[in-house]
Scaffold this motif. Sequence first.
Motif, PDB file in Angstrom:
ATOM      1  N   GLN A 165      28.558 -43.568  59.579  1.00  0.00           N
ATOM      2  CA  GLN A 165      28.524 -43.892  58.149  1.00  0.00           C
ATOM      3  C   GLN A 165      27.295 -43.307  57.477  1.00  0.00           C
ATOM      4  O   GLN A 165      26.323 -42.972  58.145  1.00  0.00           O
ATOM      5  N   ARG A 166      27.357 -43.216  56.129  1.00  0.00           N
ATOM      6  CA  ARG A 166      26.205 -42.735  55.362  1.00  0.00           C
ATOM      7  C   ARG A 166      25.545 -43.889  54.627  1.00  0.00           C
ATOM      8  O   ARG A 166      26.138 -44.452  53.710  1.00  0.00           O
ATOM      9  N   PRO A 167      24.324 -44.250  55.008  1.00  0.00           N
ATOM     10  CA  PRO A 167      23.628 -45.350  54.324  1.00  0.00           C
ATOM     11  C   PRO A 167      22.737 -44.854  53.177  1.00  0.00           C
ATOM     12  O   PRO A 167      22.176 -43.764  53.250  1.00  0.00           O
ATOM     13  N   ALA A 168      22.626 -45.675  52.123  1.00  0.00           N
ATOM     14  CA  ALA A 168      21.686 -45.395  51.037  1.00  0.00           C
ATOM     15  C   ALA A 168      20.715 -46.566  50.955  1.00  0.00           C
ATOM     16  O   ALA A 168      21.078 -47.703  51.251  1.00  0.00           O
ATOM     17  N   ILE A 169      19.475 -46.271  50.582  1.00  0.00           N
ATOM     18  CA  ILE A 169      18.442 -47.307  50.550  1.00  0.00           C
ATOM     19  C   ILE A 169      17.852 -47.404  49.140  1.00  0.00           C
ATOM     20  O   ILE A 169      17.533 -46.389  48.526  1.00  0.00           O
ATOM     21  N   LEU A 170      17.747 -48.636  48.632  1.00  0.00           N
ATOM     22  CA  LEU A 170      17.375 -48.845  47.240  1.00  0.00           C
ATOM     23  C   LEU A 170      16.334 -49.953  47.126  1.00  0.00           C
ATOM     24  O   LEU A 170      16.617 -51.120  47.394  1.00  0.00           O
ATOM     25  N   ASP A 171      15.097 -49.574  46.749  1.00  0.00           N
ATOM     26  CA  ASP A 171      14.023 -50.554  46.572  1.00  0.00           C
ATOM     27  C   ASP A 171      13.491 -50.420  45.144  1.00  0.00           C
ATOM     28  O   ASP A 171      12.921 -49.382  44.800  1.00  0.00           O
ATOM     29  N   TYR A 172      13.693 -51.434  44.321  1.00  0.00           N
ATOM     30  CA  TYR A 172      13.177 -51.390  42.949  1.00  0.00           C
ATOM     31  C   TYR A 172      11.719 -51.836  42.868  1.00  0.00           C
ATOM     32  O   TYR A 172      11.166 -51.991  41.775  1.00  0.00           O
ATOM     33  N   GLU A 173      11.113 -52.097  44.013  1.00  0.00           N
ATOM     34  CA  GLU A 173       9.681 -52.419  44.104  1.00  0.00           C
ATOM     35  C   GLU A 173       9.287 -53.540  43.161  1.00  0.00           C
ATOM     36  O   GLU A 173       8.258 -53.475  42.495  1.00  0.00           O
TER      37      GLU A 173
END
Length: 343
Positions: A282-290
């Motif tokens: 699978q292709r994971p995406a990572i999202l941190d709005y800090e």
Amino acid sequence: MTTERLTTELEDILKAGDIIRRGGLVAFPTETVYGLGANALDAEAVRSVYAAKGRPSDNPMIVHIAETSELDPLIKGGLDGISEVTRKAMDAFWPGPLTIIFPKSDTVPYATTGGLDTVAIRMPSNRTAYMLIAAALRPVAAPSANISGRPSPTTAEDVLEDMDGRIDAVIMGEQCDVGIESTVLDLTGEVPTILRPGIITKEALTEALGMEVVYYNALLERPVAEADPESGVADTEFKPKSPGMKYRHYSPKARVRLIEGSAEEFAAKARELGLEAIRNGQRPAILDYEEDELTAAHDLFADLREFDRQGYDLILIRTLEQSGLGFSVMNRMLKSAGYDIVN
Ligand code: TXA
Ligand code: MG
């Protein structure tokens, strides 16, 4: 049906107003998200909104007005019957991203309110939205302009992704300022109650109204945990005050998982889960709005849609603190993740 692309120029807005008066559907920008507008007083037009969205017809719509005087015929008792606390809310936050629930008059069709005796009303501050409502010479019923269950659209391109060929026109405006839908405030009971949190927070409302404002109980629970992926219906026995809450919401095609913790803890956990996903093809995406709540509100729906376009299978998002605007954004994150929090 060919969906016409309209500009924000006056000539095009007048055209859009005509379409709405004739019973057609026009998507338009507001300060929160794009709306899908129809004549709120025309039951037939409103039914075609439900059809275009694939939306269950017991989910009531917000009626958008441009001037306070338009409120008079829509609510029971008219303008003179408005309570002091309601007046305070209107004075403090209209025009703007606050929706207020009123007892409805006979003028508002039950098709618009999903069979309820109350009506949700909002006066948007966005200039294009204001001009469109004025040009329609009618109150404009407008849910978010997405296919039911998908993230709300915050750009004209996002609207077209869901609605091209299904509606008469889209006003191709700018990206929405706020990025999450309006705060829905119920002032029909004893205690002012937030049915849907938004950028106008509980704290801001408490201050402006000079009295305690509470969150509707179900906002603090997990009402869609067991949502059926086919119908999107969580629980047929669940009868929330804000009927929109019982349906699956804000879901991209990818699986969304939330991760709690500091920046370092998030990064470590996201890497672990990301690698595991990659091993599974699978292709994971990572999202941190800090911890930046305003940016998270502004970007969340747009980011979810962008990850879908890029074909990711898994989206790992760092949680926000659940207070103030963070509570409102977390409400959307939790729903898009089906309440899946890794900690
Ligand atoms: O920011 C917004 O509010 C956007 C833009 C287009 O104005 N509109 C929007 O509409 O989000 P929609 O249909 O996606 O969400 C309307 C929400 C739903 O949660 C619905 O249940 C609630 O408002 N609602 C509408 N009428 C209601 C009523 N009479 N009583 C309780 N909740 C109501
Ligand atoms: Mg919606």
